[in-house]
Design an enzyme around this catalytic site. Structure first.
Site, PDB file in Angstrom:
ATOM      1  N   ASP A  98       0.856  -1.176   0.000  1.00  0.00           N
ATOM      2  CA  ASP A  98       0.000   0.000   0.000  1.00  0.00           C
ATOM      3  C   ASP A  98       0.902   1.239   0.000  1.00  0.00           C
ATOM      4  O   ASP A  98       1.874   1.320   0.761  1.00  0.00           O
ATOM      5  CB  ASP A  98      -0.916   0.000   1.226  1.00  0.00           C
ATOM      6  CG  ASP A  98      -2.026   1.020   1.102  1.00  0.00           C
ATOM      7  OD1 ASP A  98      -3.070   0.638   0.563  1.00  0.00           O
ATOM      8  OD2 ASP A  98      -1.835   2.184   1.532  1.00  0.00           O
ATOM      9  N   GLU A 142      -4.730   2.305  -4.425  1.00  0.00           N
ATOM     10  CA  GLU A 142      -3.286   2.374  -4.267  1.00  0.00           C
ATOM     11  C   GLU A 142      -2.739   1.092  -3.657  1.00  0.00           C
ATOM     12  O   GLU A 142      -1.624   1.068  -3.130  1.00  0.00           O
ATOM     13  CB  GLU A 142      -2.886   3.572  -3.390  1.00  0.00           C
ATOM     14  CG  GLU A 142      -3.290   3.472  -1.921  1.00  0.00           C
ATOM     15  CD  GLU A 142      -4.722   3.933  -1.645  1.00  0.00           C
ATOM     16  OE1 GLU A 142      -5.053   4.121  -0.481  1.00  0.00           O
ATOM     17  OE2 GLU A 142      -5.495   4.114  -2.608  1.00  0.00           O
TER      18      GLU A 142
END
Length: 446
Positions: free
Chosen positions: A311, A355
């Site tokens: 992430d 993301e």
């Protein structure tokens, strides 16, 4: 004309004896050849039957062998053994542990043969496109007794046919005595045999006294008239064929162009359905398909399977600082770094969220996964993508959660994914820009 009489030593008698002798030899030779051909044809037909049976049931047997459905495999073996051409069916299934398990069915009275065909096919199962595993082997042996039975059934017909053909040949040879008709008919036949569109203007003529009222004269007149009609017809036909060929060539070109365009569009559509349009990585749909297949393969073979979730740290702030265009460029840079460190065959890099990325590492244990995470951190540091809104670094960093398949506790892939996600959550809580490995699940106390 009076029929010719039988006279010993005459040309007719010698020709008749020679014809009968030739017919006898021809009958024996033709019968032998046809018997051999019938044997080969029967053997080829049996081999084709066995091959067709193998292809028809191969995929179903591979699926049953992959699922280790012993009852279904036994049912298929029984069905295959009841086919008329099959004498023996032997299915060998590879097991995760221990020797292969064999399922065998034999027709009553069948014996091993060196002449009956045998089909031996590997059972290939494709858990997902691009990967196929050998899960067993199918062996189908033909029944030699059936080959001999078919040959015995055809022998009588072969000899009867050859005898009739020999009698017909003898009758045709004896017809050579009818010289007054045969010579001219052969000349007409030769004329017609060499007749081509270029020789239609050449009329048929017979070397004999002119007779306008007999059948041969009528035949000559009819042939010459037919040649004239054919000449006119072929001239028109050639013109039509030229026009049709031009239209056909153009139509073929158009079909090929449209087919090529359609195939290219289908390939592009298939690639788009499995690829993230921004980063070029596999999308969530592709990841969901591959993860289940790799999980089942790892469980079946007892191999390692490691999942790394990544992430981007403070990505919302990155978007607020550099705009959505800058955020897209950041995602593309991170995708390039992920592809640079995960290049081994079978390793899958996918974008599974905004993301959030995932790296699936078949055959890699926790130590190999940790080494890859370390290389990924180094690669991100070398990229040095500026991130003014980050609280941990001046460049873009990743938080990573790592989990390795535990065959005893991870009952499905979701359990492995939850452990990797929990490790990712710990990495964020412990300060980000790091990789945290999920602990090995502990056995519950009794």
């Amino acid at each position: 004309m009076k029929p010719a009489r039988w006279r010993p030593g005459s040309l007719g008698s010698r020709l008749m004896l020679a014809t009968l002798g030739f017919c006898l030899l021809f009958t024996l030779a033709a019968a032998t050849f046809q018997t051999w051909s019938a044997w080969r044809a029967g053997k080829a037909a049996m081999e084709a039957d066995l091959s067709l049976i193998g292809r028809m049931y191969g995929s179903a047997l591979a699926k049953a062998a992959w699922d280790l459905d012993r009852e279904q495999i036994g049912t298929y073996a029984t069905i295959l053994s009841q086919a008329p051409s099959v004498g023996q069916v032997r299915i060998s299934v590879r097991l995760p542990v221990g020797p292969p398990q064999v399922f065998e069915r034999v027709r009553a009275g069948w014996k091993p043969s060196t002449v009956a065909p045998v089909q031996q096919l590997p059972l290939l199962y494709e858990p997902f496109p691009g990967r196929a595993d050998v899960v067993g082997e199918l062996r189908i042996a033909g029944d030699e007794a059936q080959l001999w039975q078919q040959l015995r059934d055809e022998l009588l017909g072969i000899f009867v046919r050859q005898a009739l053909l020999s009698l017909l040949l003898a009758s045709l040879v004896m017809a050579l005595f009818h010289r007054l008709v045969t010579v001219h008919v052969r000349r007409i036949a030769r004329h017609l045999a060499y007749l081509t569109p270029l020789t239609l203007s050449r009329p048929l003529k017979l070397h004999r006294p002119e007779r306008d009222d007999d059948e041969l004269a009528l035949l000559v007149t009819g042939v010459n008239q037919l040649q004239n009609n054919l000449s006119d017809y072929l001239e028109r036909q050639q013109r039509f064929e030229q026009e049709l060929a031009a239209h056909r060539d153009r139509l073929s070109e158009l079909v090929q162009e449209r087919t090529a365009e359609l195939e290219e569009a289908n390939m592009q559509l298939m690639a788009l359905s499995r690829t993230d349009s921004l980063t070029g990585l596999a999308n969530r749909r592709s990841f969901d398909q591959v993860k289940q297949a790799e999980y089942q393969r790892a469980r079946r073979a007892g191999h390692s399977l490691t999942l790394l979730l990544c992430d981007i740290d403070y990505f919302k702030r990155y978007n607020d600082t550099y705009g959505h265009g800058g955020g897209d460029a950041c995602l593309q840079a991170v995708a390039g770094a992920l592809q640079a460190v995960a290049q081994r065959g079978g390793e899958l890099v996918a974008r599974i969220g905004g993301e959030e990325f995932a790296i699936l590492l078949p055959g890699n244990d926790a130590e190999a996964g940790a080494a890859l995470a370390a290389r990924l951190r180094s690669t991100m540091a070398a990229l040095a993508v500026a991130h003014a809104g980050s609280e941990v670094s001046t460049h873009v960093t990743l938080s990573m959660g790592l989990a390795t398949l535990d065959h005893e506790h991870d009952a499905n892939f979701d359990a492995l994914f939850r452990r990797a996600d929990q490790a990712l959550y710990r990495a964020k809580n412990e300060g980000r820009d790091r990789a945290v490995a999920a602990p090995v699940p502990q056995k519950e106390a009794p």
